[in-house]
Design an enzyme around this catalytic site. Structure first.
Site, mmCIF file in Angstrom:
data_model
loop_
_atom_site.group_PDB
_atom_site.id
_atom_site.type_symbol
_atom_site.label_atom_id
_atom_site.label_comp_id
_atom_site.label_asym_id
_atom_site.label_seq_id
_atom_site.Cartn_x
_atom_site.Cartn_y
_atom_site.Cartn_z
ATOM 1 N N PRO A 174 0.834 -1.260 0.012
ATOM 2 C CA PRO A 174 -0.080 0.022 -0.108
ATOM 3 C C PRO A 174 0.830 1.198 0.028
ATOM 4 C CG PRO A 174 0.151 -0.865 2.114
ATOM 5 C CD PRO A 174 0.816 -1.889 1.362
ATOM 6 N N ASP A 211 -1.972 2.899 2.151
ATOM 7 C CA ASP A 211 -1.412 3.018 3.506
ATOM 8 C C ASP A 211 -1.775 4.562 4.278
ATOM 9 O OD1 ASP A 211 0.073 2.798 5.878
ATOM 10 O OD2 ASP A 211 1.978 2.920 4.766
ATOM 11 N N TRP A 252 3.993 -0.024 10.510
ATOM 12 C CA TRP A 252 4.519 -1.359 9.643
ATOM 13 C C TRP A 252 3.478 -2.563 9.749
ATOM 14 C CZ3 TRP A 252 7.474 -0.376 5.717
ATOM 15 C CH2 TRP A 252 8.480 0.709 5.640
ATOM 16 N N GLN A 290 12.334 -1.422 1.252
ATOM 17 C CA GLN A 290 11.033 -2.227 2.188
ATOM 18 C C GLN A 290 11.549 -3.661 2.566
ATOM 19 O OE1 GLN A 290 7.996 -1.067 2.885
ATOM 20 N NE2 GLN A 290 8.247 0.727 1.763
ATOM 21 N N TRP A 335 8.176 -3.713 4.838
ATOM 22 C CA TRP A 335 6.884 -4.320 4.634
ATOM 23 C C TRP A 335 7.405 -5.788 4.247
ATOM 24 C CZ3 TRP A 335 4.659 -5.866 -0.704
ATOM 25 C CH2 TRP A 335 3.263 -6.059 -0.497
ATOM 26 N N LYS A 385 20.237 11.420 -6.480
ATOM 27 C CA LYS A 385 18.785 11.240 -6.355
ATOM 28 C C LYS A 385 17.783 12.289 -6.600
ATOM 29 C CE LYS A 385 16.197 10.227 -2.053
ATOM 30 N NZ LYS A 385 16.169 10.177 -0.423
ATOM 31 N N LYS A 428 12.737 17.587 -6.094
ATOM 32 C CA LYS A 428 12.074 18.761 -6.488
ATOM 33 C C LYS A 428 12.878 20.274 -6.311
ATOM 34 C CE LYS A 428 7.246 17.413 -6.388
ATOM 35 N NZ LYS A 428 5.910 17.430 -5.949
#
Length: 791
Positions: free
Chosen positions: A48, A87, A597, A633, A637, A670, A673
């Site tokens: 999610p 999520d 989590w 993750q 997750w 990386k 913005k």
């Protein structure tokens, strides 16, 4: 029916828009699932995302990988249901709301009620859902957006409660007082997997101090005073966190480590001193030149310290020696409970001679090893009474010294207030403490030192190790089974499963479940004030029944859900529920929320409201055949899915897993913005089309490698691959339409009548199909794409 013909140059973005419109008009995705009813299933879990921020180009990469394998299995004839999910709890939402409202955690319950705060979180969390759905459709990712699971819904939370009760009933849930990673900026403890998110450990330059702890002369220490020298005798201990020194209550040595007594001078005051440190580390503080220097000729300020070794001891010889408190009552620092048993030398099994002085300063409130060894040796922690009279550490939960800390009271231990540190007059608390110690002769060496330090993965602020009452899931109880079943999972790349994930399991600690926050799944445990009786609630129905008992016992005036009212399981509503214990005592809900989590790791069960219903549907869709998310993750997750599956079902949660790498800018930086190098996924798809964008991402680099995203690369894909494909199709469509030719499934030329060239082409096609299927079956989409390239 004629074949559609397209003009040059082909507008790939418009082709994508046209195809999407046709899919929607004809419910193509839905039919791809419903038409295969009764066929073998391929189970996919959607990790999610959170919709409180706009999606980026990296989400296109992650979702392309997911879509490829679900479509592939669909083409093999399997039914592939794909339930979307959101999520909706956790720290990112809270921080966003606090920023927008101009408040901090301390203001909740004062300037704004918990109810108002959580309502604002609820409104904020799905703010960008429309953008996410739009990107999902425009990039061609097939997933059920109409019936997603949403983690803030009562049914989802109720399933989490039911799972927690299962863990509780199995003895896997317990409360403990330990030193835990704590984020003052976020106002909550962190689990070990949160502390190991990418980028949490950063190189920082801190002020370090080698402190002089003055030995008390008594029977235990007399052997150190054998030379009967008038120079005071100190034990040296090094720390990278000088702000913990006022909380020092012990010193730890290695039992079998050789130590030496060195006669020298304090480099700041010039006073003669004798100091104890590990023999192996003498060269770190004293030079060979100083060994030959004359003590009589030494003057304060001289760069070379004269020194000589007067005696040698083993660590065991130092145990039990007492020393004077570094920051005492006379200088304005507080008395504390059981102080008479503090300030002793003890043995620590973690002491080494790799750095420092081979002697470790012990502050039981700010270190896990410190806490453990202090408890084992009866060394008290330095605790002071807070405003409510409760004993607390000398640092409050916002990251500041409490008022009782003398001249340093109210100072931040780290830069949590965002103060500009560039000013000439700015001093960190560490620097202020070091300056004081230099002046009073308790510092032997002060220097800047670069080292790695953990930071909160959401706030980017430093983490403290802090004493917390927390609820834990006893994952260590199934450590061997977690390791065993992990070996049956197909990891892509395999090195993530054996390395990053495998090493994590080998060094597993219990899962810190508690979070001291407001917007999330509440911990469903009610306890009496003395903690002797407690209950774990596993459903709304059970809670209603327990409320009825509390009403009968006159602990509650009424049951707020007696007439079928809608239940909201969030705070503050559950905090207003009081239950009755078997002995008739009031029980109050433990105030913590659970680790977010856990919410995401519970999705295989909670998306179906299992174990409260839908048992057949759950078991049909468990475990997953395939999942894919970013490599970050691995300890998030991926771990929580695996841990819960093993503890609840003695099973893996997924059979195949892909850990995607990062999507960087074309120079390998990386995307941000702020830096202006972020790529707009909507503009990219509109200009280049979803097909070329997806093909470039997959063919350019394997998903688990970092991708240097370059728009020129998509242009090249359009020109070479899709240009060739387009020209081939245009040639065919032109002459097929001129001749009125229509290809059909059945009207084929018999194989034996085909020309040798036609048979060769069909053979090449079958070889390609076999090769590509082999790559897809091995979960390697890049090799499949490269094998299909038209040269």
């Amino acid at each position: 029916m004629s074949y559609p013909e397209y003009k040059q140059p082909l507008n790939y973005g418009q082709v994508g828009t046209d195809i999407l419109a046709w899919w929607k008009q004809n419910s193509i995705f839905e039919k791809s699932v419903s038409s295969r009813e009764g066929q073998p299933t391929f189970v996919f879990y959607e990790g999610p995302p959170s919709a409180n921020g706009a999606p980026g180009i990296h989400h296109v990469m992650a979702r392309t990988v997911k879509d490829i394998f679900c479509r592939y299995q669909t083409l093999l004839g399997k039914q592939v249901p794909r339930k979307g999910g959101w999520d909706t709890h956790g720290l990112p939402i809270e921080l966003q709301v606090e920023k927008e409202l101009g408040i901090t955690k301390e203001d909740i319950g004062k300037k704004i009620s918990i109810e108002e705060y959580n309502q604002r979180c609820r409104e904020t969390v799905m703010r960008f859902k429309a953008q996410w759905d739009d990107l999902t459709e425009k990039m061609g990712y097939w997933v059920d957006l109409d019936d997603p699971y949403i983690t803030f819904e009562p049914e989802y939370i109720e399933s989490c409660w039911a799972l927690l009760k299962k863990l509780y009933d199995k003895g896997f849930l317990y409360k403990g007082y330990t030193i835990q990673p704590y984020s003052p900026a976020a106002g909550t403890g962190l689990s070990s997997h949160e502390l190991n998110q990418p980028g949490t450990y950063r190189d920082v330059m801190d002020t370090t101090v080698v402190a002089q702890f003055k030995v008390v002369r008594d029977a235990a220490s007399e052997k150190l005073f054998a030379a009967d020298d008038a120079a005071p005798l100190h034990i040296l201990a090094w720390t990278t966190t000088p702000w913990t020194l006022p909380a020092n209550t012990g010193l730890a040595v290695g039992k079998n480590i050789p130590y030496v007594l060195v006669r020298t001078f304090n480099p700041y005051t010039g006073a003669p001193v004798r100091v104890v440190l590990a023999e192996a580390l003498v060269g770190k503080y004293f030079t060979e030149k100083g060994k030959e220097a004359s003590s009589e000729d030494f003057k304060p300020g001289d760069k070379v310290l004269p020194w000589r070794i007067e005696n040698t001891f083993k660590g065991a010889d130092l145990v039990g020696i007492k020393y004077e408190r570094l920051f005492g009552h006379a200088t304005g620092f507080p008395v504390f409970e059981n102080e008479e048993n503090a300030f002793r030398v003890i043995v620590g099994d973690f002491v080494t001679t790799e750095d420092g002085t081979g002697i470790v300063h012990i502050s039981p409130t700010f270190g896990a090893d410190d806490f453990r060894v202090a408890q084992q040796n009866g060394i008290p922690a330095l605790m002071v009474a807070d405003d409510e009279g409760k004993l607390s550490p000398i640092v409050d939960r916002t990251g500041r010294y409490v008022a009782q800390m003398g001249e340093f009271g109210g100072r931040w231990v780290k830069n949590y207030d965002g103060h500009d540190q560039s000013g000439a007059d700015y001093k960190t608390l560490d620097e202020s403490i070091a300056i004081r110690m230099k002046g009073d002769g308790t510092a032997f060496k002060v220097e800047k030192y670069e080292h790695t330090y953990p930071h909160c993965w959401r706030t980017d602020k430093p983490v403290l190790y802090y004493p917390l009452d927390s609820w834990f899931i006893k994952t260590t109880a199934v450590k061997d089974r977690l390791i065993e079943l992990n070996k049956t999972i197909n990891w892509q790349p395999a090195s993530t499963g054996t390395g990053r994930f495998g090493n994590w399991l080998e060094n597993l600690v219990d899962w810190n479940l508690s979070r001291s926050r407001y917007w999330g799944t509440p911990l469903p445990i009610w306890r009496t004030q003395d903690g002797t009786e407690e209950i774990c609630i596993g459903s709304i129905e059970q809670m209603k029944q327990e409320i009825d008992k509390a009403v009968t016992a006159e602990i509650m005036t009424h049951n707020p859900y007696a007439n079928g009212e809608k239940v909201d399981l969030h705070r503050p509503y559950v905090d207003d529920i009081f239950l009755v214990s078997p002995s008739g005592q009031p029980m109050y809900r433990e105030p913590d929320l659970i680790d977010v989590w856990f919410d995401s790791g519970a999705m295989p069960y909670a998306q179906w409201h299992y174990p409260l219903e839908n048992s057949e549907k759950f078991h049909k869709n468990f475990p997953a055949d395939f999942i894919a998310e970013g490599v970050d993750q691995t300890r998030g997750w991926f771990f929580t899915l695996h841990a819960l599956a093993v503890m609840l079902e003695d099973s893996v949660a997924y059979k195949n897993v892909m850990a995607n790498g990062l999507v960087l800018d074309k120079n390998g930086n990386k995307m941000s913005k702020r830096l202006g190098n972020a790529v707009d996924p909507f503009a990219t798809i509109a200009q280049y089309g979803p097909d070329a964008t997806r093909w470039y991402m997959i063919a350019n680099a394997q998903p688990w490698d970092n991708l240097k995203f370059d728009l020129n690369g998509i242009t090249e894909v359009q020109r070479r691959f899709f240009g060739t494909l387009f020209n081939t199709y245009s040639f065919y469509a032109l002459y097929a339409n001129l001749d009125g030719f229509q290809a059909t499934e059945t009207a084929r030329v018999p194989h034996h009548e085909l020309s040798e060239l036609d048979r060769w082409i069909l053979s090449k096609l079958q070889s390609l199909i076999k090769e590509v299927r082999g790559h897809y079956d091995a979960y390697d989409p890049t090799k499949a794409a490269r094998a299909s390239r038209i040269s």
